[in-house]
Design a protein around this motif. Structure first.
Motif, PDB file in Angstrom:
ATOM      1  N   MET A 181       0.730  -1.221   0.141  1.00 27.24           N
ATOM      2  CA  MET A 181      -0.044  -0.157  -0.036  1.00 27.24           C
ATOM      3  C   MET A 181       1.031   1.163   0.092  1.00 27.24           C
ATOM      4  SD  MET A 181      -2.843   0.900   2.781  1.00 27.24           S
ATOM      5  CE  MET A 181      -1.777   1.819   4.049  1.00 27.24           C
ATOM      6  N   LYS A 182       0.509   2.459  -0.692  1.00 20.72           N
ATOM      7  CA  LYS A 182       1.005   3.505  -0.890  1.00 20.72           C
ATOM      8  C   LYS A 182       0.991   4.165   0.460  1.00 20.72           C
ATOM      9  CE  LYS A 182       2.004   7.797  -3.419  1.00 20.72           C
ATOM     10  NZ  LYS A 182       3.240   8.010  -3.116  1.00 20.72           N
ATOM     11  N   ILE A 183       1.992   4.630   1.051  1.00 20.35           N
ATOM     12  CA  ILE A 183       1.964   5.444   2.496  1.00 20.35           C
ATOM     13  C   ILE A 183       1.805   6.736   2.430  1.00 20.35           C
ATOM     14  CG2 ILE A 183       3.392   5.858   4.787  1.00 20.35           C
ATOM     15  CD1 ILE A 183       2.145   3.056   4.329  1.00 20.35           C
ATOM     16  N   THR A 184       0.990   7.467   2.815  1.00 17.95           N
ATOM     17  CA  THR A 184       0.718   9.031   2.627  1.00 17.95           C
ATOM     18  C   THR A 184       1.119   9.632   4.242  1.00 17.95           C
ATOM     19  OG1 THR A 184      -1.518   8.714   3.429  1.00 17.95           O
ATOM     20  CG2 THR A 184      -1.237   8.582   1.106  1.00 17.95           C
ATOM     21  N   LYS A 185       1.082  10.923   3.937  1.00 16.90           N
ATOM     22  CA  LYS A 185       1.293  11.480   5.197  1.00 16.90           C
ATOM     23  C   LYS A 185       0.315  11.406   6.189  1.00 16.90           C
ATOM     24  CE  LYS A 185       2.648  16.161   7.423  1.00 16.90           C
ATOM     25  NZ  LYS A 185       3.222  17.338   7.046  1.00 16.90           N
ATOM     26  N   GLU A 186      -0.891  11.351   5.690  1.00 18.27           N
ATOM     27  CA  GLU A 186      -2.148  11.088   6.602  1.00 18.27           C
ATOM     28  C   GLU A 186      -2.124   9.848   7.201  1.00 18.27           C
ATOM     29  OE1 GLU A 186      -2.342  12.305   3.253  1.00 18.27           O
ATOM     30  OE2 GLU A 186      -2.552  14.465   3.802  1.00 18.27           O
ATOM     31  N   ALA A 187      -1.794   8.795   6.565  1.00 15.88           N
ATOM     32  CA  ALA A 187      -1.439   7.318   7.218  1.00 15.88           C
ATOM     33  C   ALA A 187      -0.531   7.326   7.987  1.00 15.88           C
ATOM     34  CB  ALA A 187      -1.145   6.490   6.053  1.00 15.88           C
ATOM     35  N   VAL A 188       0.540   8.332   8.045  1.00 16.55           N
ATOM     36  CA  VAL A 188       1.589   8.429   9.115  1.00 16.55           C
ATOM     37  C   VAL A 188       1.082   9.104  10.194  1.00 16.55           C
ATOM     38  CG1 VAL A 188       4.146   9.544   9.707  1.00 16.55           C
ATOM     39  CG2 VAL A 188       3.580   8.405   7.326  1.00 16.55           C
ATOM     40  N   ILE A 189       0.581  10.185  10.107  1.00 10.13           N
ATOM     41  CA  ILE A 189      -0.286  10.890  11.163  1.00 10.13           C
ATOM     42  C   ILE A 189      -1.403   9.902  12.038  1.00 10.13           C
ATOM     43  CG2 ILE A 189      -1.653  12.662  11.799  1.00 10.13           C
ATOM     44  CD1 ILE A 189      -0.079  14.459   9.652  1.00 10.13           C
ATOM     45  N   GLN A 190      -1.989   9.126  11.220  1.00  7.33           N
ATOM     46  CA  GLN A 190      -2.880   8.303  11.714  1.00  7.33           C
ATOM     47  C   GLN A 190      -2.417   7.394  12.530  1.00  7.33           C
ATOM     48  OE1 GLN A 190      -6.389   8.881  11.988  1.00  7.33           O
ATOM     49  NE2 GLN A 190      -6.139   7.343  13.624  1.00  7.33           N
ATOM     50  N   ALA A 191      -1.333   6.603  12.067  1.00  2.65           N
ATOM     51  CA  ALA A 191      -0.533   5.555  12.999  1.00  2.65           C
ATOM     52  C   ALA A 191      -0.029   6.039  14.022  1.00  2.65           C
ATOM     53  CB  ALA A 191       0.558   4.942  11.721  1.00  2.65           C
ATOM     54  N   ALA A 192       0.615   7.250  14.063  1.00  5.24           N
ATOM     55  CA  ALA A 192       1.202   7.692  15.142  1.00  5.24           C
ATOM     56  C   ALA A 192      -0.062   8.204  16.248  1.00  5.24           C
ATOM     57  CB  ALA A 192       1.972   9.110  14.557  1.00  5.24           C
ATOM     58  N   SER A 193      -0.995   8.702  15.670  1.00  7.43           N
ATOM     59  CA  SER A 193      -2.238   9.033  16.713  1.00  7.43           C
ATOM     60  C   SER A 193      -2.538   7.701  17.121  1.00  7.43           C
ATOM     61  CB  SER A 193      -3.531   9.637  15.850  1.00  7.43           C
ATOM     62  OG  SER A 193      -2.998  10.903  15.367  1.00  7.43           O
ATOM     63  N   ASP A 194      -2.982   6.652  16.497  1.00  6.67           N
ATOM     64  CA  ASP A 194      -3.378   5.407  17.236  1.00  6.67           C
ATOM     65  C   ASP A 194      -2.433   4.868  18.355  1.00  6.67           C
ATOM     66  OD1 ASP A 194      -5.395   5.282  15.634  1.00  6.67           O
ATOM     67  OD2 ASP A 194      -4.472   3.995  14.147  1.00  6.67           O
ATOM     68  N   ILE A 195      -0.967   5.103  17.976  1.00  2.74           N
ATOM     69  CA  ILE A 195      -0.011   4.438  19.007  1.00  2.74           C
ATOM     70  C   ILE A 195      -0.074   5.169  20.007  1.00  2.74           C
ATOM     71  CG2 ILE A 195       2.586   4.467  19.558  1.00  2.74           C
ATOM     72  CD1 ILE A 195       2.869   3.717  16.425  1.00  2.74           C
ATOM     73  N   ALA A 196      -0.202   6.712  19.857  1.00  2.00           N
ATOM     74  CA  ALA A 196      -0.127   7.591  21.005  1.00  2.00           C
ATOM     75  C   ALA A 196      -1.278   7.284  21.923  1.00  2.00           C
ATOM     76  CB  ALA A 196      -0.198   9.056  20.518  1.00  2.00           C
ATOM     77  N   ASP A 197      -2.734   6.998  21.465  1.00  2.00           N
ATOM     78  CA  ASP A 197      -3.831   6.757  22.032  1.00  2.00           C
ATOM     79  C   ASP A 197      -3.814   5.304  22.780  1.00  2.00           C
ATOM     80  OD1 ASP A 197      -5.081   9.052  21.691  1.00  2.00           O
ATOM     81  OD2 ASP A 197      -6.305   8.387  20.050  1.00  2.00           O
ATOM     82  N   GLU A 198      -3.196   4.276  22.047  1.00  2.00           N
ATOM     83  CA  GLU A 198      -3.066   2.604  22.491  1.00  2.00           C
ATOM     84  C   GLU A 198      -2.052   2.888  23.630  1.00  2.00           C
ATOM     85  OE1 GLU A 198      -2.206   0.769  18.919  1.00  2.00           O
ATOM     86  OE2 GLU A 198      -4.256   1.447  18.250  1.00  2.00           O
ATOM     87  N   ARG A 199      -0.866   3.627  23.385  1.00  2.00           N
ATOM     88  CA  ARG A 199       0.361   3.088  24.416  1.00  2.00           C
ATOM     89  C   ARG A 199       0.756   4.424  24.906  1.00  2.00           C
ATOM     90  NH1 ARG A 199       4.278   0.389  20.386  1.00  2.00           N
ATOM     91  NH2 ARG A 199       2.771   0.138  18.534  1.00  2.00           N
ATOM     92  N   GLY A 200       0.156   5.730  24.617  1.00  2.00           N
ATOM     93  CA  GLY A 200       0.930   6.743  25.203  1.00  2.00           C
ATOM     94  C   GLY A 200       1.758   7.586  24.545  1.00  2.00           C
ATOM     95  N   LEU A 201       2.159   8.716  24.692  1.00  2.00           N
ATOM     96  CA  LEU A 201       2.867   9.607  24.009  1.00  2.00           C
ATOM     97  C   LEU A 201       4.234   8.939  24.169  1.00  2.00           C
ATOM     98  CD1 LEU A 201       3.832  12.222  22.542  1.00  2.00           C
ATOM     99  CD2 LEU A 201       3.702  13.361  24.623  1.00  2.00           C
ATOM    100  N   ASN A 202       4.764   8.666  25.348  1.00  2.88           N
ATOM    101  CA  ASN A 202       6.148   8.071  25.573  1.00  2.88           C
ATOM    102  C   ASN A 202       6.700   7.164  24.615  1.00  2.88           C
ATOM    103  OD1 ASN A 202       6.657  10.116  27.484  1.00  2.88           O
ATOM    104  ND2 ASN A 202       6.227   8.788  29.210  1.00  2.88           N
ATOM    105  N   GLU A 203       5.510   6.410  24.186  1.00  2.00           N
ATOM    106  CA  GLU A 203       5.815   5.173  23.262  1.00  2.00           C
ATOM    107  C   GLU A 203       5.668   5.480  22.034  1.00  2.00           C
ATOM    108  OE1 GLU A 203       6.797   2.019  24.514  1.00  2.00           O
ATOM    109  OE2 GLU A 203       6.675   3.157  26.490  1.00  2.00           O
ATOM    110  N   LEU A 204       5.369   6.661  21.623  1.00  2.00           N
ATOM    111  CA  LEU A 204       5.211   7.171  20.218  1.00  2.00           C
ATOM    112  C   LEU A 204       6.557   7.317  19.763  1.00  2.00           C
ATOM    113  CD1 LEU A 204       3.912   7.834  17.805  1.00  2.00           C
ATOM    114  CD2 LEU A 204       3.240  10.199  18.948  1.00  2.00           C
ATOM    115  N   SER A 205       7.136   6.908  18.909  1.00  2.00           N
ATOM    116  CA  SER A 205       8.572   6.982  18.017  1.00  2.00           C
ATOM    117  C   SER A 205       8.397   6.795  16.641  1.00  2.00           C
ATOM    118  CB  SER A 205       9.745   5.869  18.844  1.00  2.00           C
ATOM    119  OG  SER A 205       9.357   4.538  18.384  1.00  2.00           O
TER     120      SER A 205
END
Length: 188
Positions: free
Chosen positions: A3-27
């Motif tokens: 699948m082609k990765i877009t900036k929106e997909a990157v932002i959504q993936a980061a948002s999901d990680i932040a919500d699921e694991r917290g800001l400290n786990e977002l890398s």
């Protein structure tokens, strides 16, 4: 099939990680793993982790602002203020990691951060004005209202996640108290 990765997909993936694991786990590594790509590929869409965190925060702020506006449509005065404030709390409950990122951006923001925050303030000013308070006191009332909404919801986050209905009710009661006091002091 890749699948082609877009900036929106990157932002959504980061948002999901932040919500699921917290800001400290977002890398960047965690985002790349979630998207099943190599970490250097992220640089096609972002400049740095800070750039990504700001994008997550701006996206979250815009979503929260829109949800607050939508819930206030057709309402005025204290009812509209309470509806918007409870929606702020609801956003925080559903997106605790993004909310944490929004708080990070308050300290590490850009002009875009300030512009999105100004949209939030504009909404609250409109709601305050719908109460009929003298306009010369709008800034004072805005400072009290934003302090209550942000302070209350942030301090209640732990309880909001486990007892959301109680915290929504407590926020509504706190807003009643504030607005009754404002009415006594500034009412016409």
């Amino acid at each position: 099939m890749n699948m082609k990765i877009t900036k929106e997909a990157v932002i959504q993936a980061a948002s999901d990680i932040a919500d699921e694991r917290g800001l400290n786990e977002l890398s960047l590594k965690a985002v790349a793993e979630k998207l099943n790509i190599r970490t250097p590929s992220l640089y096609n869409h972002i400049n740095s982790l800070d750039d990504l965190l700001r994008a997550v925060a701006h996206n979250g702020m815009r979503q929260m602002n829109e949800q607050m506006k939508q819930t206030a449509i057709g309402k005025t005065g204290a009812i509209a203020i309470k509806a918007a404030a409870v929606e702020y709390l609801n956003y925080m409950i559903v997106h605790p990691g993004v909310y944490e990122t929004i708080q990070w951006a308050a300290w590490h923001g850009t002009e875009e951060t300030a512009a999105v925050f100004d949209d939030y303030l504009s909404l609250l000013i409109t709601l305050i004005e719908s109460c009929g308070f003298p306009t010369e006191h709008t800034d004072e009332i805005l400072a009290m209202l934003t302090g209550l909404i942000h302070g209350f919801t942030t301090l209640q986050l732990r309880y909001a996640l486990s007892e959301p209905d109680r915290v929504r009710n407590d926020l509504s009661n706190a807003l009643d108290t504030l607005l009754n006091g404002v009415q006594l002091k500034y009412g016409r």
